[in-house]
Write a protein that holds these residues in place. Structure first.
Motif, short mmCIF file in Angstrom:
data_model
loop_
_atom_site.label_atom_id
_atom_site.label_comp_id
_atom_site.label_asym_id
_atom_site.label_seq_id
_atom_site.Cartn_x
_atom_site.Cartn_y
_atom_site.Cartn_z
N LYS A 186 0.83 -1.21 0.00
CA LYS A 186 0.00 0.00 0.00
C LYS A 186 0.86 1.26 0.00
CE LYS A 186 -4.01 -1.89 2.36
NZ LYS A 186 -4.74 -1.94 3.64
N LEU A 187 1.90 1.26 0.82
CA LEU A 187 2.74 2.45 0.95
C LEU A 187 3.73 2.59 -0.21
CD1 LEU A 187 3.54 2.13 4.76
CD2 LEU A 187 2.02 3.81 3.68
N LYS A 188 4.06 1.50 -0.87
CA LYS A 188 5.04 1.42 -1.96
C LYS A 188 6.49 1.56 -1.48
CE LYS A 188 1.94 2.70 -5.69
NZ LYS A 188 0.71 2.60 -5.02
N ARG A 189 6.77 2.51 -0.65
CA ARG A 189 8.09 2.70 -0.03
C ARG A 189 7.84 3.25 1.37
NH1 ARG A 189 12.80 3.06 -2.64
NH2 ARG A 189 12.76 2.42 -4.80
N ALA A 190 8.61 2.77 2.34
CA ALA A 190 8.37 3.24 3.70
C ALA A 190 9.60 3.01 4.57
CB ALA A 190 7.18 2.51 4.30
N TYR A 191 9.79 3.93 5.48
CA TYR A 191 10.78 3.77 6.54
C TYR A 191 10.13 2.95 7.65
CZ TYR A 191 13.36 7.45 4.16
OH TYR A 191 14.03 8.17 3.22
N ASP B 287 16.00 -11.28 3.33
CA ASP B 287 16.69 -12.55 3.10
C ASP B 287 15.94 -13.43 2.11
OD1 ASP B 287 18.66 -11.71 4.86
OD2 ASP B 287 17.93 -12.95 6.53
N LYS B 288 14.61 -13.33 2.10
CA LYS B 288 13.79 -14.10 1.17
C LYS B 288 13.68 -13.42 -0.19
CE LYS B 288 10.91 -16.22 4.73
NZ LYS B 288 9.54 -16.41 5.24
N ASP B 289 14.35 -12.27 -0.34
CA ASP B 289 14.36 -11.48 -1.58
C ASP B 289 12.97 -10.96 -1.95
OD1 ASP B 289 16.01 -10.25 -3.45
OD2 ASP B 289 15.56 -11.76 -4.98
N MET B 290 12.15 -10.69 -0.95
CA MET B 290 10.81 -10.15 -1.17
C MET B 290 10.78 -8.63 -0.95
SD MET B 290 9.02 -12.87 -1.85
CE MET B 290 7.31 -12.57 -1.54
N VAL B 291 11.74 -8.15 -0.17
CA VAL B 291 11.81 -6.73 0.17
C VAL B 291 13.23 -6.26 -0.08
CG1 VAL B 291 11.70 -5.07 2.10
CG2 VAL B 291 9.93 -6.82 1.86
N GLY B 292 13.34 -5.03 -0.56
CA GLY B 292 14.63 -4.38 -0.72
C GLY B 292 14.63 -3.09 0.08
N TYR B 293 15.77 -2.42 0.08
CA TYR B 293 15.82 -1.13 0.77
C TYR B 293 16.89 -0.25 0.14
CZ TYR B 293 19.98 -2.90 3.18
OH TYR B 293 21.22 -3.41 3.47
N GLU B 294 16.71 1.04 0.34
CA GLU B 294 17.71 2.03 -0.05
C GLU B 294 18.13 2.77 1.21
OE1 GLU B 294 15.99 4.61 -2.98
OE2 GLU B 294 16.00 3.06 -4.52
N LEU B 295 19.41 3.02 1.32
CA LEU B 295 19.90 3.79 2.47
C LEU B 295 19.77 5.28 2.18
CD1 LEU B 295 23.13 1.89 3.56
CD2 LEU B 295 21.05 2.23 4.89
N HIS B 296 19.24 5.99 3.15
CA HIS B 296 19.15 7.45 3.12
C HIS B 296 19.75 7.93 4.43
CE1 HIS B 296 16.52 7.67 -0.43
NE2 HIS B 296 16.02 6.53 0.03
N GLY B 297 21.03 8.27 4.38
CA GLY B 297 21.75 8.57 5.61
C GLY B 297 21.89 7.28 6.40
N ASN B 298 21.40 7.28 7.63
CA ASN B 298 21.43 6.07 8.46
C ASN B 298 20.12 5.30 8.44
OD1 ASN B 298 24.06 6.52 9.30
ND2 ASN B 298 23.42 7.78 11.05
N SER B 299 19.16 5.78 7.64
CA SER B 299 17.84 5.17 7.61
C SER B 299 17.65 4.33 6.36
CB SER B 299 16.76 6.25 7.66
OG SER B 299 16.86 6.99 8.85
N ARG B 300 16.88 3.28 6.51
CA ARG B 300 16.55 2.42 5.38
C ARG B 300 15.12 2.68 4.93
NH1 ARG B 300 18.84 -3.65 6.76
NH2 ARG B 300 21.02 -3.03 6.95
N GLN B 301 14.97 2.88 3.64
CA GLN B 301 13.63 3.00 3.08
C GLN B 301 13.33 1.67 2.37
OE1 GLN B 301 12.91 5.66 -0.27
NE2 GLN B 301 11.08 6.41 0.78
N TYR B 302 12.32 0.98 2.84
CA TYR B 302 12.00 -0.36 2.36
C TYR B 302 11.01 -0.28 1.20
CZ TYR B 302 14.19 -1.72 6.71
OH TYR B 302 15.09 -1.87 7.74
N TYR B 303 11.08 -1.26 0.30
CA TYR B 303 10.15 -1.35 -0.82
C TYR B 303 9.96 -2.82 -1.19
CZ TYR B 303 14.46 -1.87 -3.50
OH TYR B 303 15.68 -2.30 -3.97
N PRO B 304 8.77 -3.15 -1.70
CA PRO B 304 8.53 -4.54 -2.11
C PRO B 304 9.29 -4.85 -3.39
CG PRO B 304 6.58 -3.20 -2.50
CD PRO B 304 7.59 -2.31 -1.85
#
Length: 121
Positions: free
Chosen positions: A16-21, A48-65
């Motif tokens: 639903k969120l598409k990308r989220a911290y 680990d299951k390769d269902m979610v990825g993330y991008e680093l923004h400073g020290n925070s991770r923004q997760y995405y499906p």
């Protein structure tokens, strides 16, 4: 890859969120909210299951499906058809049409979908 029931619930929010911290995910989870560490652990497993990825923004991770809701559900549905309907989509369709008590309009909509698929071949 299969998700646990808890991971799947979290994934629905991420779709639903598409990308989220992490903080944004925690905000949309229903009460009683799980601990931040619990959600972080779930996200790690999903990465680990390769269902979610993330991008680093400073020290925070923004997760995405990494998998679409439609793609995930399609695989889950195929596993269910294989397991419960002897790998027969026709047996599943018959069960679905009978058990859901579709009204005439819904049956006609379903028939239109089937007719379109037949025309594609």
């Amino acid at each position: 890859m299969k998700l646990s029931a808890t991971e799947e619930q979290l994934m629905h929010h991420l779709w639903k969120l598409k990308r989220a911290y992490l903080k944004e995910l925690l905000a949309v989870l229903p009460d009683p909210k799980p601990a931040k560490t619990t959600v972080a652990t779930l996200l790690k497993r999903m990465i680990d299951k390769d269902m979610v990825g993330y991008e680093l923004h400073g020290n925070s991770r923004q997760y995405y499906p990494k998998v679409s809701k439609r793609g995930y559900f399609g695989k889950k549905l195929r596993r269910m058809i294989d397991s419960y309907f002897d790998a027969s989509p026709a047996a599943f369709a018959s069960y679905f049409a009978e058990s859901t008590k579709l009204n005439r309009t819904q049956l006609e909509e379903l028939q239109e979908i089937i007719n379109r698929k037949l025309e594609e071949e």
